[in-house]
Design a protein around this motif. Structure first.
Motif, short mmCIF file in Angstrom:
data_model
loop_
_atom_site.label_atom_id
_atom_site.label_comp_id
_atom_site.label_asym_id
_atom_site.label_seq_id
_atom_site.Cartn_x
_atom_site.Cartn_y
_atom_site.Cartn_z
N GLY A 1 0.82 -1.21 0.00
CA GLY A 1 0.00 0.00 0.00
C GLY A 1 0.85 1.26 0.00
N TRP A 2 1.89 1.26 0.82
CA TRP A 2 2.80 2.40 0.88
C TRP A 2 3.50 2.59 -0.47
CZ3 TRP A 2 8.19 1.70 0.54
CH2 TRP A 2 8.94 2.87 0.68
N TYR A 3 3.97 1.51 -1.03
CA TYR A 3 4.71 1.61 -2.30
C TYR A 3 3.82 2.12 -3.43
CZ TYR A 3 7.86 0.46 -6.10
OH TYR A 3 8.68 0.55 -7.19
N ARG A 4 2.58 1.71 -3.45
CA ARG A 4 1.66 2.15 -4.51
C ARG A 4 1.38 3.65 -4.47
NH1 ARG A 4 -2.37 -3.04 -4.40
NH2 ARG A 4 -1.11 -4.33 -5.79
#
Length: 90
Positions: free
Chosen positions: A49-52
């Motif tokens: 989620g953070w990477y997206r």
């Protein structure tokens, strides 16, 4: 701080760092990566989620700001060592 954090800052790469560490504090202060608890069972979903939502332009700006601080801290350190060594010569 570790060399890998310096390298990540130099190359504008995001970092995963251990929550509660000095690297996490520095990373959070400058927005350089994600502080994680590696025992968290939901860690994979959190990282994905953070990477997206990661904004690379913002990350690179944050890395530039962190590099300015690192260079300043290094200068202060070098100046202190020189002052100490010069004092030893007298």
């Amino acid at each position: 701080m570790t060399v890998k954090l310096y390298d990540a800052i130099r190359y504008g790469l995001p970092m995963l760092v251990t929550k509660g560490s000095y690297m996490a504090q520095f990373s959070e202060e400058y927005g350089l990566g994600l502080s994680v608890d590696f025992a968290d069972t939901k860690l994979p979903d959190k990282v994905i989620g953070w990477y997206r939502q990661l904004k690379l332009d913002e990350l690179r700006d944050n890395c530039s700001k962190a590099m300015v601080r690192i260079q300043h801290d290094n200068k202060v350190f070098v100046d202190s060592v020189i002052k100490f060594v010069d004092g030893e010569k007298r």
